[in-house]
Design an enzyme around this catalytic site. Structure first.
Site, PDB file in Angstrom:
ATOM      1  N   ASP A 133      45.258  52.286  56.216  1.00 20.55           N
ATOM      2  CA  ASP A 133      44.822  50.898  56.233  1.00 20.55           C
ATOM      3  C   ASP A 133      43.901  50.651  57.428  1.00 20.55           C
ATOM      4  O   ASP A 133      43.956  51.359  58.432  1.00 20.55           O
ATOM      5  CB  ASP A 133      46.029  49.959  56.333  1.00 20.55           C
ATOM      6  CG  ASP A 133      46.924  50.033  55.115  1.00 20.55           C
ATOM      7  OD1 ASP A 133      46.393  50.212  54.004  1.00 20.55           O
ATOM      8  OD2 ASP A 133      48.156  49.908  55.279  1.00 20.55           O
ATOM      9  N   LYS A 134      43.087  49.628  57.305  1.00 26.92           N
ATOM     10  CA  LYS A 134      42.158  49.260  58.377  1.00 26.92           C
ATOM     11  C   LYS A 134      42.875  49.102  59.711  1.00 26.92           C
ATOM     12  O   LYS A 134      42.385  49.527  60.757  1.00 26.92           O
ATOM     13  CB  LYS A 134      41.438  47.965  58.003  1.00 26.92           C
ATOM     14  CG  LYS A 134      40.452  47.463  59.033  1.00 26.92           C
ATOM     15  CD  LYS A 134      39.755  46.197  58.540  1.00 26.92           C
ATOM     16  CE  LYS A 134      38.759  45.685  59.573  1.00 26.92           C
ATOM     17  NZ  LYS A 134      38.040  44.477  59.086  1.00 26.92           N
TER      18      LYS A 134
END
Length: 295
Positions: A133-134
């Site tokens: 995930d970012k």
């Protein structure tokens, strides 16, 4: 382009080249179809049809054909490579940094940075094996060609591809060590958010408490399955959400744009050599500061 050279062993004597390519070499049906269309099936230096039989001692040579895809916008930016060869790249991804560009986010991603890194290679395509995930930092694998991506993806949730994470969470799990085995599915009416639910897919996460401080704990976690947001959902389900996780907990001003989750250990079997490769990434300074009560 990547070339596979395969000396035919006695076990493959008499088999059709297409059976050897699909079975012993392990190419996908799609890759075989592209090789056939390009006339790129080579046996002992000559082009052959897919139904050509092979003999022990023959040499199969396959130059993989890459399907044309979307070309991301190259962007200069740091890429922290911890390992690289002709088959794969191991990156220590910073956070916040999205992995892949999309219609909503055309730039500012690891994919854009790698497009800049390999700008001189016309065969390059972004082929992530495991995504982060970012807001998650740490180790992830990018394959250099479609065959390596397929072989690694097949091992992704097995003992041949081990992943462990470090997380700073709110609260202290009880007991301090254990496993969370709870199915995960998409929350009703949600596009991104997941939750533990009876009709979800099986998910299993092991955790161990390394340190506690105030109302926080530092955990080491191991994935046995790979559901979307698995660690974040499982920790929220036991009342210990990851710090800074806006989706399953609350944002934290000390962690702008990210949350306290880090891919710290990665071990895999190399898709070509069969050797075991292992890598570690230490807890980022921002997460260490949380545990020390620093700003």
């Amino acid at each position: 382009m990547h070339t596979i050279t395969y000396p035919v062993p006695p076990a493959d004597d008499g088999r059709l080249i297409k059976r050897v390519i699909r079975g012993s070499i392990g190419l996908s049906y799609h890759q075989l179809s592209m090789l056939k269309a390009a006339g790129a099936l080579m046996l002992n230096g000559r082009a052959v049809h897919a139904n050509e039989p092979v003999r022990a001692g023959d040499v199969i040579e396959l130059t993989l054909v890459e399907a044309p895809g979307r070309a991301p916008m190259p962007e200069a930016g740091p890429v922290f490579a911890v390992y690289e060869d002709e088959h794969l790249l191991i990156v220590d991804k910073e956070a916040p940094l999205a992995c892949q560009s999309s219609p909503r986010q055309a730039g500012g991603t690891l994919e854009n940075r790698l497009a800049h890194r390999y700008a001189g290679d016309p065969s390059y395509a972004f082929r992530p094996v495991n995504r982060l995930d970012k807001g998650t930092s740490g180790l992830m694998v990018v394959a250099k060609h479609a065959h390596a991506q397929m072989l690694l993806s097949q091992k992704l949730h097995s003992g041949d591809f081990e992943r462990e994470y470090l997380a700073v969470v709110a609260g202290r799990p009880e007991p301090g060590e254990g496993e969370i085995e709870a199915p995960i599915g998409k929350a009703d009416g949600a596009t991104v958010r997941r939750e533990v639910r009876a009709d979800g897919k099986a998910a299993r996460t092991a955790y161990r408490t390394l340190e506690t401080r105030g109302g926080m704990a530092l955990l080491r976690l191991k994935l046995f399955t790979g559901r979307t947001h698995q660690i974040r959902v499982h920790l929220q389900s036991i009342g210990c959400p990851v710090l800074g996780d806006f989706l399953y907990g609350t944002e934290d001003a000390r962690l702008p744009g990210r949350f306290a989750l880090h891919s710290a250990f990665l071990s895999l079997t190399h898709p070509a050599s069969g050797k075991r490769l292992s890598f570690e990434s230490p807890l980022p300074a921002a997460l260490e500061a949380l545990m020390k009560g620093m700003e």
